[in-house]
Write an enzyme that holds these catalytic residues in place. Structure first.
Site, PDB file in Angstrom:
ATOM      1  N   SER A  91       0.811  -1.302  -0.271  1.00 20.68           N
ATOM      2  CA  SER A  91      -0.028  -0.030  -0.024  1.00 20.68           C
ATOM      3  C   SER A  91       0.890   1.254   0.005  1.00 20.68           C
ATOM      4  CB  SER A  91      -0.858  -0.037   1.327  1.00 20.68           C
ATOM      5  OG  SER A  91      -1.735   1.090   1.338  1.00 20.68           O
ATOM      6  N   GLU A 102       6.205   2.238  14.391  1.00 24.83           N
ATOM      7  CA  GLU A 102       7.319   1.406  14.032  1.00 24.83           C
ATOM      8  C   GLU A 102       6.955   0.545  13.032  1.00 24.83           C
ATOM      9  OE1 GLU A 102      10.131  -1.894  15.891  1.00 24.83           O
ATOM     10  OE2 GLU A 102       9.324  -0.409  17.072  1.00 24.83           O
TER      11      GLU A 102
END
Length: 281
Positions: free
Chosen positions: A58, A84
């Site tokens: 994505s 993260e």
């Protein structure tokens, strides 16, 4: 002193004092991924590789939609506060820079925000969540009541999470591997300490549901002929099972419907405090 804030409104709610108010336009920057240092207070230890690949795909098309949150370090470097998983996926996608919001935090603020922000995440494992809670309490000398107010969870929810850390290491590892759920773990906590590992293995080997584990817990390790020469009254047996499920610990009813005694087991001081609060309503 900054007002205590419950979770539920995102990281901005945690950073709502005057020093770290809503980000200004100049707080948004692009940072080279090589200039980002990992969060030393990240409680999450495992990341689903398949989900990372999906996010990376994505990001390859749309970029990093939600900025990371970072704090300035020394020598032009930055310490990650939140994001993260996005950072790992961005690296996987080959990005050289990522968008970020800069927050100027001291070490104590960084630790607190990092740990509490992670408790908002639904993808933390129960063990990671419990470890994060304990670390906050230890680092900031918080009581369970203070922590519950700080993170917006009920006091019994905090107590139940922390109880998981009293389980044997082997059982905790089963949870980390996804072989046992938090519901299974609570059933394991209701048996005596020497039976916890065998009972956890039994649940895993037989693929028991949480409800099945709860039903088995009061009977696990008992030899029916030696321990129960006479079958207990059905009403009392059902009452034992219901109380065991409600209290999250082993309950025995000895006697009859007219007269007898109820034995409620506990395994440490926190367990006793939890049961006391539950029985007090």
């Amino acid at each position: 002193m900054a007002k205590e804030i419950r979770l539920g409104k995102g990281l901005s709610a945690l950073l709502a004092d005057a020093a770290v108010a809503e980000p200004r336009e100049e707080d948004y920057i692009n940072i080279p991924v090589g200039s980002l240092d990992p969060n030393p207070y990240q409680p999450r230890k495992t990341f689903d590789e398949e989900m990372l690949r999906e996010l990376s795909a994505s990001i390859s098309v749309h970029g990093v939609v939600q900025p990371l949150v970072v704090s300035r370090g020394g020598d032009g470097r930055y310490t990650l506060i939140a994001g993260e998983r996005r950072l790992r996926a961005a690296r996987m996608a080959g990005l050289q820079e990522v968008p970020a919001v800069v927050r100027d935090l001291g070490e104590r603020e960084l630790m607190e925000v990092s740990l509490i922000e992670n408790l908002q995440r639904e993808d933390l494992s129960p063990v990671e969540e419990a470890v994060a809670m304990k670390k906050i309490m230890d680092e900031f000398s918080m009581t369970q009541e203070q922590l519950s107010r700080r993170i917006g969870k009920s006091r019994p929810a905090v107590a139940n999470a922390l109880r998981l850390l009293t389980l044997p290491q082997e059982v905790l590892e089963m949870m980390d591997r996804g072989q046992l759920t938090a519901g299974h773990a609570r059933a394991v906590l209701s048996v005596s300490p020497e039976l916890m590992i065998p009972f956890a293995r039994e649940i895993m080997d037989r693929g028991l549901s949480v409800r099945e584990a709860e039903r088995l817990a009061p009977l696990f390790g008992l030899e029916a002929p030696a321990r129960a020469p006479k079958e207990k009254d059905l009403f009392l047996r059902n009452a034992e099972l219901e109380m065991t499920r409600s209290l999250g610990t082993k309950v025995q009813i000895n006697g009859s419907e007219r007269r007898g005694k109820i034995v409620i087991e506990y395994y440490n001081a926190e367990d006793l405090e939890r049961l006391y609060e539950l029985l007090q309503g």
